[in-house]
Design an enzyme around this catalytic site. Structure first.
Site, PDB file in Angstrom:
ATOM      1  N   ALA A  16      -4.774  -7.741   3.246  1.00 45.50           N
ATOM      2  CA  ALA A  16      -4.280  -6.472   4.076  1.00 45.50           C
ATOM      3  C   ALA A  16      -4.746  -5.981   5.355  1.00 45.50           C
ATOM      4  O   ALA A  16      -5.776  -6.306   4.881  1.00 45.50           O
ATOM      5  CB  ALA A  16      -2.698  -5.892   3.901  1.00 45.50           C
ATOM      6  N   VAL A  79      -3.696  -3.549  -2.962  1.00 43.17           N
ATOM      7  CA  VAL A  79      -2.537  -4.188  -2.892  1.00 43.17           C
ATOM      8  C   VAL A  79      -0.697  -3.152  -2.801  1.00 43.17           C
ATOM      9  O   VAL A  79      -1.637  -1.596  -2.635  1.00 43.17           O
ATOM     10  CB  VAL A  79      -2.489  -5.253  -3.625  1.00 43.17           C
ATOM     11  CG1 VAL A  79      -3.274  -6.637  -3.948  1.00 43.17           C
ATOM     12  CG2 VAL A  79      -1.813  -4.790  -5.200  1.00 43.17           C
ATOM     13  N   SER A 133      -9.662   7.680   2.163  1.00 45.14           N
ATOM     14  CA  SER A 133      -9.044   7.879   3.844  1.00 45.14           C
ATOM     15  C   SER A 133      -9.171   7.730   4.746  1.00 45.14           C
ATOM     16  O   SER A 133     -10.556   7.309   4.432  1.00 45.14           O
ATOM     17  CB  SER A 133      -9.174   9.459   3.378  1.00 45.14           C
ATOM     18  OG  SER A 133      -8.523  10.374   4.412  1.00 45.14           O
ATOM     19  N   LYS A 187      -6.841  12.838  -3.842  1.00 44.49           N
ATOM     20  CA  LYS A 187      -6.295  12.458  -2.290  1.00 44.49           C
ATOM     21  C   LYS A 187      -5.109  12.492  -2.381  1.00 44.49           C
ATOM     22  O   LYS A 187      -5.054  12.914  -1.186  1.00 44.49           O
ATOM     23  CB  LYS A 187      -6.826  10.330  -3.103  1.00 44.49           C
ATOM     24  CG  LYS A 187      -6.347   9.961  -1.707  1.00 44.49           C
ATOM     25  CD  LYS A 187      -6.255   9.918  -0.298  1.00 44.49           C
ATOM     26  CE  LYS A 187      -6.434   9.296   0.962  1.00 44.49           C
ATOM     27  NZ  LYS A 187      -4.828   8.354   0.134  1.00 44.49           N
ATOM     28  N   HIS A 190      -5.870  15.834  -0.608  1.00 52.59           N
ATOM     29  CA  HIS A 190      -5.524  15.366   0.449  1.00 52.59           C
ATOM     30  C   HIS A 190      -4.941  15.816   1.798  1.00 52.59           C
ATOM     31  O   HIS A 190      -4.619  15.490   2.524  1.00 52.59           O
ATOM     32  CB  HIS A 190      -6.244  14.401   0.223  1.00 52.59           C
ATOM     33  CG  HIS A 190      -7.036  14.259   2.175  1.00 52.59           C
ATOM     34  ND1 HIS A 190      -6.157  13.534   2.585  1.00 52.59           N
ATOM     35  CD2 HIS A 190      -7.549  14.431   2.428  1.00 52.59           C
ATOM     36  CE1 HIS A 190      -6.900  12.618   3.981  1.00 52.59           C
ATOM     37  NE2 HIS A 190      -7.848  13.639   4.187  1.00 52.59           N
ATOM     38  N   ASN A 191      -3.715  14.622   0.838  1.00 50.71           N
ATOM     39  CA  ASN A 191      -2.671  13.777   2.367  1.00 50.71           C
ATOM     40  C   ASN A 191      -1.545  15.008   2.342  1.00 50.71           C
ATOM     41  O   ASN A 191      -1.254  15.340   3.455  1.00 50.71           O
ATOM     42  CB  ASN A 191      -2.004  12.476   1.467  1.00 50.71           C
ATOM     43  CG  ASN A 191      -2.944  11.670   1.543  1.00 50.71           C
ATOM     44  OD1 ASN A 191      -4.116  11.665   1.876  1.00 50.71           O
ATOM     45  ND2 ASN A 191      -2.384  10.215   1.516  1.00 50.71           N
ATOM     46  N   GLU A 194      -3.110  17.651   4.606  1.00 49.10           N
ATOM     47  CA  GLU A 194      -3.538  17.090   5.521  1.00 49.10           C
ATOM     48  C   GLU A 194      -1.690  17.057   6.754  1.00 49.10           C
ATOM     49  O   GLU A 194      -1.433  17.213   7.703  1.00 49.10           O
ATOM     50  CB  GLU A 194      -2.862  15.258   5.837  1.00 49.10           C
ATOM     51  CG  GLU A 194      -3.078  14.653   6.485  1.00 49.10           C
ATOM     52  CD  GLU A 194      -3.484  13.508   6.282  1.00 49.10           C
ATOM     53  OE1 GLU A 194      -4.212  12.773   5.675  1.00 49.10           O
ATOM     54  OE2 GLU A 194      -2.660  12.182   6.826  1.00 49.10           O
TER      55      GLU A 194
HETATM   56  P1  NBP Z   1       0.396  -3.536   2.138  1.00 46.15           P
HETATM   57  O1  NBP Z   1       0.291  -1.894   0.791  1.00 46.15           O
HETATM   58  O2  NBP Z   1       1.009  -3.288   3.251  1.00 46.15           O
HETATM   59  O3  NBP Z   1       0.175  -4.445   0.848  1.00 46.15           O
HETATM   60  C1  NBP Z   1      -0.032  -5.680   0.550  1.00 46.15           C
HETATM   61  C2  NBP Z   1      -0.898  -6.498   0.005  1.00 46.15           C
HETATM   62  O4  NBP Z   1      -0.097  -6.877  -1.088  1.00 46.15           O
HETATM   63  C3  NBP Z   1      -0.990  -8.008   0.616  1.00 46.15           C
HETATM   64  O5  NBP Z   1      -2.103  -8.174   0.637  1.00 46.15           O
HETATM   65  C4  NBP Z   1      -0.312  -8.525  -0.181  1.00 46.15           C
HETATM   66  O6  NBP Z   1      -0.681  -9.826  -0.369  1.00 46.15           O
HETATM   67  C5  NBP Z   1      -0.542  -7.620  -1.762  1.00 46.15           C
HETATM   68  N1  NBP Z   1       0.524  -7.578  -2.914  1.00 46.15           N
HETATM   69  C6  NBP Z   1       1.992  -7.895  -2.502  1.00 46.15           C
HETATM   70 BR1  NBP Z   1       3.148  -6.313  -1.463  1.00 46.15          BR
HETATM   71  N2  NBP Z   1       2.232  -7.862  -4.004  1.00 46.15           N
HETATM   72  C7  NBP Z   1       2.120  -7.973  -4.629  1.00 46.15           C
HETATM   73  C8  NBP Z   1       1.664  -9.229  -5.933  1.00 46.15           C
HETATM   74  N3  NBP Z   1       2.441  -9.049  -6.812  1.00 46.15           N
HETATM   75  N4  NBP Z   1       0.546  -9.957  -6.232  1.00 46.15           N
HETATM   76  C9  NBP Z   1      -0.526  -9.655  -6.106  1.00 46.15           C
HETATM   77  N5  NBP Z   1      -0.867  -9.449  -3.982  1.00 46.15           N
HETATM   78  C10 NBP Z   1       0.835  -8.344  -3.977  1.00 46.15           C
HETATM   79  O7  NBP Z   1      -1.717  -3.430   2.985  1.00 46.15           O
HETATM   80  P2  NBP Z   1      -2.729  -2.147   2.970  1.00 46.15           P
HETATM   81  O8  NBP Z   1      -1.814  -1.330   3.843  1.00 46.15           O
HETATM   82  O9  NBP Z   1      -3.868  -2.652   3.616  1.00 46.15           O
HETATM   83  O10 NBP Z   1      -2.195  -1.129   2.000  1.00 46.15           O
HETATM   84  C11 NBP Z   1      -3.208  -1.388   1.046  1.00 46.15           C
HETATM   85  C12 NBP Z   1      -2.884   0.020  -0.379  1.00 46.15           C
HETATM   86  O11 NBP Z   1      -4.177   1.186   0.407  1.00 46.15           O
HETATM   87  C13 NBP Z   1      -1.468   0.510  -1.060  1.00 46.15           C
HETATM   88  O12 NBP Z   1      -1.953   0.879  -1.826  1.00 46.15           O
HETATM   89  C14 NBP Z   1      -2.263   1.617   0.843  1.00 46.15           C
HETATM   90  O13 NBP Z   1      -0.918   2.761  -0.277  1.00 46.15           O
HETATM   91  C15 NBP Z   1      -2.982   2.021   0.445  1.00 46.15           C
HETATM   92  N6  NBP Z   1      -4.028   2.731   1.909  1.00 46.15           N
HETATM   93  C16 NBP Z   1      -3.129   2.143   2.861  1.00 46.15           C
HETATM   94  C17 NBP Z   1      -3.576   3.113   4.277  1.00 46.15           C
HETATM   95  C18 NBP Z   1      -2.994   2.680   5.038  1.00 46.15           C
HETATM   96  O14 NBP Z   1      -3.786   3.414   6.500  1.00 46.15           O
HETATM   97  N7  NBP Z   1      -2.718   1.099   5.722  1.00 46.15           N
HETATM   98  C19 NBP Z   1      -4.404   3.733   4.150  1.00 46.15           C
HETATM   99  C20 NBP Z   1      -5.297   4.699   2.882  1.00 46.15           C
HETATM  100  C21 NBP Z   1      -4.754   3.740   1.636  1.00 46.15           C
HETATM  101  P3  NBP Z   1       0.264 -11.562   0.100  1.00 46.15           P
HETATM  102  O15 NBP Z   1      -0.263 -10.626   1.736  1.00 46.15           O
HETATM  103  O16 NBP Z   1       0.252 -12.056  -0.759  1.00 46.15           O
HETATM  104  O17 NBP Z   1       1.902 -10.354  -0.028  1.00 46.15           O
END
Ligand code: NBP
Length: 480
Positions: A16, A79, A133, A187, A190-191, A194
């Site tokens: 994602a 994920v 982050s 982390k 940190h949040n 924030e």
């Molecule tokens: P998401 O948190 O929206 O998760 C989507 C991803 O998880 C997709 O690749 C999806 O696969 C996969 N997934 C799920 Br949902 N269930 C699954 C399962 N049972 N088996 C395998 N894959 C699975 O993605 P994101 O926003 O890119 O964030 C990823 C991580 O990074 C999260 O933990 C998030 O908290 C963290 N994070 C995010 C940010 C931000 O700014 N967004 C910042 C820092 C950290 P699929 O495509 O097959 O559904």
């Protein structure tokens, strides 16, 4: 970095927004990256759109993904936090061999990371919970990375992570934090910091708007100016950008057409909960979390709009002087909120046996992440001066900075109270500061009350031991 040119140096599971950006970041830095996503469409889309940015090894099964990695295998999971992360860890662990490294780069709760590390270690694999982050932009161009896990795992993984992290003055914003859940714990804090930082900026904005009567575009200019001094930071910079933005549809300031209900994904709340469990008063972070919750209670707020305000005071007479007072109040309460956050990190480290270098942590947070700021150099300096500093507020530099802001800070909280403008973090951090420096607190009375109704006993200032007053009897004191 490797002798095996055919296999991938690292793999990313979960493509994602975060996963695909960090995979591109690795590829752009010359690393061969294996990529896998549960639904293959995302893998194909990444290759189709960005396959020319470096060397990717796409896989459509987890076994194919694992087989494409050089040993020790390094697989970074990006994920959704929670059960999805557990599911992917299980699949990887089944396909991997002893010595391989599973990295969770998601926003996992540190207690989950502690549990997972224990389970994975029992299978002969390494597990690294890494806080990342900087959002999607950071993932692509250089995040701050806070890896936990063993030093042995870091020795293999660290150079890769450091190469893609943000850099400030040539120093990577990535360093080994400590064992098992240490990376996700810091982390999380940190949040939480924030949240507090954003809230104090919000309180300053509201005072400039409602007490000083300034328009968003004028306040944008003030924040821009503040960004050239002690408050120089990413959050102050983007605040000016948001305040200067005009809504195309209405011609009004964008901030006036955005619904005033702040969302949260949970890490601020986790920070406050962990602080409650550890007994650490992170009042700035806690009030910031509550302020978001209050803002989102839209029905209740609508029903309460007619509640009386009481007799309100006058707006400040000297607007320029008030603007400077607000800047000082913001700076002082920010220092206290950070000091509290570092207290929580100390307490977490003591509770879980992590040896966390707080100066190094401040260095990591200087770039890539949302709270990046010039201010963090001052925190690093403070821990360089005294690595065992009992509280950031007690460092000579910060002590002097707060002292310099104190009169203005008190004045601003009084003005806000008189005008009925809520400033929960300005006020609660000031109350904390006064509590911390107080010679006597009403806790003595509370101990008396507890002894009265529950025979909980109390200690005395003049003698060792625990004591109880026979409240229902002759009120004499006995040693408990
Ligand atoms: P998401 O948190 O929206 O998760 C989507 C991803 O998880 C997709 O690749 C999806 O696969 C996969 N997934 C799920 Br949902 N269930 C699954 C399962 N049972 N088996 C395998 N894959 C699975 O993605 P994101 O926003 O890119 O964030 C990823 C991580 O990074 C999260 O933990 C998030 O908290 C963290 N994070 C995010 C940010 C931000 O700014 N967004 C910042 C820092 C950290 P699929 O495509 O097959 O559904």
């Amino acid at each position: 970095m490797t002798n095996d040119t055919s296999r991938a140096h690292i793999g990313v599971v979960g493509l994602a927004v975060m996963g695909s950006n960090i995979a591109r970041n690795f590829a752009r830095h010359g690393h061969v990256v294996a990529v896998y996503n549960r639904s293959p469409e995302k893998t194909r889309a990444l290759l189709a759109e960005h396959g020319d940015e470096g060397e990717f090894r796409p896989a459509e099964t987890i076994e194919e993904f694992v087989a494409s990695l050089e040993r020790p295998r390094r697989a970074l999971i990006m994920v959704q936090a929670g059960p999805a992360t557990d599911a992917v860890i299980g699949q990887l662990a089944d396909a991997m061999e002893p010595g391989d490294i599973i990295i969770d780069g998601g926003n996992s709760l540190y207690t989950d990371t502690i549990r997972r590390e224990r389970e994975i270690r029992a299978r002969g694999l390494h597990f690294v919970g890494a806080g990342i982050s900087g959002g999607e932009e950071g993932a692509l161009n250089g995040p701050a990375i806070m890896p936990g896990g063993t030093a042995e795992a870091y020795a293999s993984l660290g150079p890769l992570l450091e190469s893609v992290s943000a850099h400030v003055d040539g120093t990577p914003c990535c360093a080994h934090i400590g064992a098992d859940g240490a990376g996700h714990f810091v982390k999380m804090v940190h949040n939480g910091i924030e949240y507090a930082d954003m809230q104090v900026i919000g309180e300053a904005y509201q005072l400039l708007r409602d007490a000083a009567g300034l328009e968003p575009a004028e306040i944008a200019g003030i924040f821009r100016e503040w960004n050239t001094g002690d408050l120089d930071s990413y959050l102050v910079e983007i605040t000016a950008e948001v305040l200067a933005q005009t809504d195309a549809a209405t011609g009004r300031p964008l901030v006036d057409v955005i619904l005033d209900a702040a969302g949260q994904k949970g890490t601020g709340r986790w920070t406050a909960k962990a602080a409650l469990d550890l007994g650490i008063p992170v009042t700035g972070i806690g009030e910031a979390v509550f302020a978001r919750a209050l803002s989102s209670a839209l029905d209740q707020r609508a029903a309460a709009r007619e509640l009386p305000a009481g007799r309100l005071g006058e707006a400040p007479a000297d607007r320029d002087a008030f603007v400077e007072q607000v800047r000082r109040a913001l700076y002082a309460s920010k220092i206290v909120a950070y000091s509290q956050g570092f207290d929580e990190i100390n307490a977490g480290a003591a509770e879980y046996g992590w040896d966390i270098d707080r100066g190094a942590l401040a260095t990591i947070w200087r770039g890539g992440c949302i709270i990046r700021a010039r201010f963090l150099d001052r925190i690093k300096d403070a821990y360089d001066r005294d690595p065992a500093l009992p509280a950031l507020l007690l460092d000579d530099y910060f002590r002097a900075q707060v002292a310099d802001c104190l009169d203005a800070w008190r004045e601003v909280v009084v003005t806000a109270t008189r005008l009925g403008i809520p400033t929960p973090v300005f006020a609660s951090t000031l109350a904390y500061y006064d509590g911390l420096r107080a010679e006597r607190l009403p806790a003595a009375l509370i101990q008396g009350q507890r002894d009265y109704f529950g025979a909980h006993t109390y200690r005395r200032v003049d003698r060792e031991g625990s004591f109880h007053t026979l409240w229902g009897d002759d009120r004499s004191e006995v040693e408990a």
